[in-house]
Design a protein around this motif. Sequence first.
Motif, PDB file in Angstrom:
ATOM      1  N   LEU A  27       3.279  32.227   2.807  1.00 35.26           N
ATOM      2  CA  LEU A  27       2.308  33.181   2.277  1.00 35.26           C
ATOM      3  C   LEU A  27       2.356  34.449   3.121  1.00 35.26           C
ATOM      4  O   LEU A  27       2.047  34.434   4.309  1.00 35.26           O
ATOM      5  CB  LEU A  27       0.895  32.589   2.299  1.00 35.26           C
ATOM      6  CG  LEU A  27      -0.223  33.513   1.782  1.00 35.26           C
ATOM      7  CD1 LEU A  27      -0.054  33.819   0.300  1.00 35.26           C
ATOM      8  CD2 LEU A  27      -1.610  32.893   2.038  1.00 35.26           C
ATOM      9  N   LEU A  28       2.792  35.539   2.495  1.00 36.98           N
ATOM     10  CA  LEU A  28       2.806  36.847   3.147  1.00 36.98           C
ATOM     11  C   LEU A  28       2.332  37.891   2.143  1.00 36.98           C
ATOM     12  O   LEU A  28       1.998  37.562   1.006  1.00 36.98           O
ATOM     13  CB  LEU A  28       4.200  37.161   3.703  1.00 36.98           C
ATOM     14  CG  LEU A  28       5.441  36.924   2.819  1.00 36.98           C
ATOM     15  CD1 LEU A  28       5.480  37.828   1.618  1.00 36.98           C
ATOM     16  CD2 LEU A  28       6.704  37.097   3.651  1.00 36.98           C
ATOM     17  N   LEU A  29       2.269  39.134   2.558  1.00 39.43           N
ATOM     18  CA  LEU A  29       1.750  40.177   1.681  1.00 39.43           C
ATOM     19  C   LEU A  29       2.862  41.120   1.243  1.00 39.43           C
ATOM     20  O   LEU A  29       3.713  41.505   2.050  1.00 39.43           O
ATOM     21  CB  LEU A  29       0.656  40.982   2.388  1.00 39.43           C
ATOM     22  CG  LEU A  29      -0.590  40.207   2.815  1.00 39.43           C
ATOM     23  CD1 LEU A  29      -1.646  41.170   3.358  1.00 39.43           C
ATOM     24  CD2 LEU A  29      -1.167  39.377   1.682  1.00 39.43           C
ATOM     25  N   VAL A  50      -6.033  40.408   1.151  1.00 37.38           N
ATOM     26  CA  VAL A  50      -5.906  39.083   1.757  1.00 37.38           C
ATOM     27  C   VAL A  50      -6.574  38.028   0.876  1.00 37.38           C
ATOM     28  O   VAL A  50      -6.045  36.921   0.691  1.00 37.38           O
ATOM     29  CB  VAL A  50      -6.498  39.084   3.177  1.00 37.38           C
ATOM     30  CG1 VAL A  50      -6.570  37.666   3.734  1.00 37.38           C
ATOM     31  CG2 VAL A  50      -5.657  39.973   4.103  1.00 37.38           C
ATOM     32  N   SER A  96      -0.009  35.872   6.390  1.00 39.85           N
ATOM     33  CA  SER A  96      -0.594  36.915   5.554  1.00 39.85           C
ATOM     34  C   SER A  96      -1.640  37.754   6.258  1.00 39.85           C
ATOM     35  O   SER A  96      -1.842  38.915   5.900  1.00 39.85           O
ATOM     36  CB  SER A  96      -1.226  36.295   4.300  1.00 39.85           C
ATOM     37  OG  SER A  96      -2.333  35.475   4.641  1.00 39.85           O
ATOM     38  N   GLN A  97      -2.328  37.193   7.262  1.00 37.20           N
ATOM     39  CA  GLN A  97      -3.460  37.904   7.852  1.00 37.20           C
ATOM     40  C   GLN A  97      -3.253  38.120   9.341  1.00 37.20           C
ATOM     41  O   GLN A  97      -2.837  37.202  10.057  1.00 37.20           O
ATOM     42  CB  GLN A  97      -4.777  37.170   7.614  1.00 37.20           C
ATOM     43  CG  GLN A  97      -6.006  37.971   8.033  1.00 37.20           C
ATOM     44  CD  GLN A  97      -7.312  37.331   7.585  1.00 37.20           C
ATOM     45  OE1 GLN A  97      -7.362  36.153   7.264  1.00 37.20           O
ATOM     46  NE2 GLN A  97      -8.378  38.115   7.565  1.00 37.20           N
ATOM     47  N   ASN A 101       1.425  30.396   6.877  1.00 37.45           N
ATOM     48  CA  ASN A 101       0.556  31.500   6.478  1.00 37.45           C
ATOM     49  C   ASN A 101       0.758  32.669   7.434  1.00 37.45           C
ATOM     50  O   ASN A 101       0.290  32.654   8.572  1.00 37.45           O
ATOM     51  CB  ASN A 101      -0.906  31.054   6.481  1.00 37.45           C
ATOM     52  CG  ASN A 101      -1.838  32.103   5.891  1.00 37.45           C
ATOM     53  OD1 ASN A 101      -1.473  33.263   5.724  1.00 37.45           O
ATOM     54  ND2 ASN A 101      -3.054  31.700   5.567  1.00 37.45           N
ATOM     55  N   ALA A 135       6.485  37.728  -3.512  1.00 37.21           N
ATOM     56  CA  ALA A 135       5.492  37.109  -2.625  1.00 37.21           C
ATOM     57  C   ALA A 135       4.884  35.870  -3.277  1.00 37.21           C
ATOM     58  O   ALA A 135       4.680  34.841  -2.622  1.00 37.21           O
ATOM     59  CB  ALA A 135       4.412  38.113  -2.262  1.00 37.21           C
ATOM     60  N   ALA A 138      -4.319  37.346  -2.098  1.00 39.55           N
ATOM     61  CA  ALA A 138      -3.174  36.508  -1.755  1.00 39.55           C
ATOM     62  C   ALA A 138      -3.579  35.046  -1.609  1.00 39.55           C
ATOM     63  O   ALA A 138      -2.820  34.147  -1.984  1.00 39.55           O
ATOM     64  CB  ALA A 138      -2.526  37.019  -0.472  1.00 39.55           C
TER      65      ALA A 138
END
Length: 392
Positions: A348-350, A14, A36-37, A34, A338, A17
């Motif tokens: 924003l992703l993983l 995280v 991502s988390q 976002n 990504a 990223a």
Amino acid sequence: MSDTRTASTFSPPVMEARRWLDGVSFPPERPLLNVSQAAPVDPPPEPLRRAMAEIVMQDASAHLYGPVLGLPELRAEIAALWRRDYRGEVIPEEVAVTSGCNQAYCAAIAALCGEGSEVILPSPWYFNHRMWNDMTGVRTIPLETGPTLLPDTERAAALITPATRAIVLVSPNNPGGVEYPAELLAAFRDLCRDRGLALILDETYRDFDSREGPAHDLFADPDWADVLVQLYSFSKAYRLTGHRVGAVTASVERIAQMERFLDTVTICPTSLGQKAALWGMQNLGDWLAGERAEIIARRRAMEASFDRLAPQGWRLMGCGAYFGWIEHPYAEASDALARRLVREAGVLLLPGTMFTPDDSEAGRRQLRIAFANVDAEGIAEMEARLAALPAA
């Protein structure tokens, strides 16, 4: 000079990223999405914050060391909830409170494994599990899950060696989103019992399971404690992310082993966080039901969005709790894609490469979306941005 323990694993995904945002601007008409988390960014609900303020001002014990294994009243409340929800027998002495669920996993591995032990993790896996294994000299054995994202007991059995100590499952799954059927969990319990292993079951996202009734009957087994180690987090249920409160449920003997680890790492969990978790368990049942309903609604929005994206080659492989696990249609690897999504789509992703072995072709084709902080409108906006993304 030998390598350090921390050098044996990768950088926190995280945080990695977030560095992709450096130097990138997002216009007001297209702000950053976002996803991502998997953590709520809103504070706890107001009634809980008021209760916490009262505790801070009136309860002197909230500022002191507490028992290593957690406040007795919280351990008793967790045991009672597990008895009710799983229709089995759990006593307070089989529960330890930890500084978040990550620490619960670390304590479990410390109690179960030694240098050179092996632990089987389904791939894609929760990256912090892999990181902790690396740093403790425990070898991670990948169990490929294929297109269903569900692990297979026969494949797992073929991976067991004399060094194997545990199989780790996460349900609802992070990162895949799938909810493991009760019969699958029972089959893994039976495999672990037959081979003398522990079954570590991480249920961080149990409060957002879309199914009604018990997700499994593992605690209904009168001998559950000889095989099961269950992990839980209060971070998601009551938005107590910054207060770091989790729990582990296991045999009294294993809890005693974990106590040694916990005492040397944090001495005790945060007293304020524990008191807040207890207040939430006793007072926020209806509020938590509403949170669950909202997450299930977002799941439906994700499913609808990817039905519409399917003609472009996007595929939703798994969806549940906070997560969607997707396959992308581009030639480039997911880690490169990504980064491009940040620059060209403001998303924003993983990438799947953060959740899979280095040589995993599947990881290069897949991505994780965490929709904990994106409502149905935000999911529709993400769909539009993905649909408009050109080929590299």
